[in-house]
Design a protein around this motif. Structure first.
Motif: not given
Length: 421
Positions: A50-60, A43-48
């Motif tokens: 909140p201002e522009d919804s651009v990805m900050v970090s991710y993990s599997v 499963a993919v966990a993504v941190l966005l």
């Protein structure tokens, strides 16, 4: 002495500052399970943001369903978790130094993909979506260099790996084909698209298990599936001409050149390849040949009329070669398609060998000299055609044809002499 003590004080101060700065970096962890408490692997966990919804970090998620997002700054973020067949979960999280790492505990995903919290996300920047059995990545959410190709974009996608030779894996499974706007892109070699198309031309990257042609036609699942990536192009990029040209000239009159030119639109795909060199690279390599035949021509390797394949430099003589090829995929009406490929390979190999052997015998010394000269040249023509005709919803006809013409000549002269002292 004071000077040394001062340096120690400064070093100690910097160590404290470094430790303080390092402590500001935060992390988030959690466990992803289904409603039956089974851990979800991959499963993919993504941190966005909140201002522009651009990805900050991710993990599997690992085998036990756990994930960790690290190297984060304090603040509010949107956590998005996706898993094929389970939809998307989103919730707001706040990171502070007082709760580091932030443990989200067990996150339960359902088949419906019910939202944990209502969060407004800009549609243009949602990095990942899950629709039924398709994993959908928004290309604009993954930043690449201005001149990057699709291969560089794929390397940034969670769960996607690209080897040095261009082989693509998704969650450990090989990707068999890459399509563009749902169509085969100059054959079935994934590298043709990933190493030529510019990354900024892609709007979305979709990953799914493509059913076999029989299953798609009959609607009956035969269990034959292959991992496929579809590149959805931006509206203004769906008609274009692209390619690459390489050339070089060196000492001893050595030269090499290669051109690969592609043109595509909604109904036509055309590819031209041309090479020439005198560096002992004969014919076209396996990757180029598989690209232009869509993998079908590989069965002709070594067969009469088959295209000559280069598996590396030829160490027996100096070879000059020319290779040209043309591949066309044309949609005919709404139901039929024509694929045509033509290859021409021509090579000339000049071999000069001289061997001198001294044999020391009880009766005396013998000197043996062997001179071998040969000149061989060959020309090969190869034609392949595939016609797909869909007469109606119950009838589909596929016609395949191939033709190979080969002409090879070889002239050789060998002189052996042996004499005593």
């Amino acid at each position: 002495m004071r000077y040394i003590f001062y340096l120690v004080q400064v070093s100690f101060f910097l160590m404290l500052c470094g430790g303080s700065l390092e402590a500001q970096k935060l992390s988030v962890k959690g466990l992803v399970q289904d409603s039956e408490k089974n851990s979800l692997i991959g499963a993919v966990a993504v941190l966005l943001s909140p201002e522009d919804s651009v990805m900050v970090s991710y993990s599997v998620t690992e085998k036990d369903g756990t994930f960790v997002l690290t190297d984060l700054n304090p603040g509010k973020f949107v956590l998005q978790i996706t898993y094929i067949g389970f939809g998307t979960l989103q919730r707001t999280v706040e990171l502070t130094t007082k709760s580091n790492p932030l443990d989200l505990g067990t996150i339960v995903m359902t088949q419906e993909g019910k939202m944990l919290e209502t969060v407004t996300i800009s549609a243009d920047y949602v990095p990942i979506r899950v629709t039924k059995d398709t994993l959908d990545f928004n290309a604009d959410a993954f930043k690449t260099q201005p001149n990057a190709v699709v291969e560089e974009l794929l390397k940034k996608l969670p769960g996607v790996e690209v080897d040095a030779d261009g082989t693509i894996k998704v969650q450990g499974e090989d990707v068999k084909a890459v399509t563009v706007d749902g169509k085969e892109f100059f054959g079935r070699d994934p590298k043709m698209a990933t190493r030529n198309l510019p990354a900024n031309a892609v709007k979305r990257v979709q990953i799914f298990d493509k059913k076999s042609k029989t299953a798609e036609f009959t609607g009956i699942d035969d269990g034959q599936e292959e991992k496929t990536i579809n590149l959805e192009l931006k509206e203004d990029k769906r008609n274009g001409l692209f390619g690459n040209v390489m050339g070089g000239y060196g000492t001893d009159s050595r030269y090499e050149g290669k051109a690969l030119i592609n043109q595509f639109n909604k109904r036509t795909q055309a590819s031209f390849i041309g090479t020439l060199n005198n560096l002992n690279n004969t014919g076209i390599n396996v990757s180029d040949f598989a690209t232009m035949t869509g993998g079908n021509g590989m069965r002709n390797m070594g067969q009469p009329g088959g295209a000559p394949i280069s598996f590396g430099p030829n160490n027996s003589g100096l070879t000059s070669s020319i290779t040209t090829g043309l591949n066309i995929n044309q949609e005919i009406g709404k139901k039929s398609k024509l694929t045509f490929s033509y290859y021409l390979t021509q090579s000339e190999t000049d071999l000069k060998q001289n061997t001198l052997v001294n044999s020391f015998l009880p009766s005396g010394t013998l000197f043996s000299n062997k001179t071998y000269n040969s000149l061989s040249d060959g020309i090969n023509h190869n034609f392949n055609t595939v016609v797909d005709i869909k007469a109606d919803s119950l009838t589909e006809l596929t016609i395949r044809g191939s033709l190979g013409l080969r002409d090879n000549t070889n002239n050789a002269l060998q002189i052996d002499t042996t004499q005593n002292a």
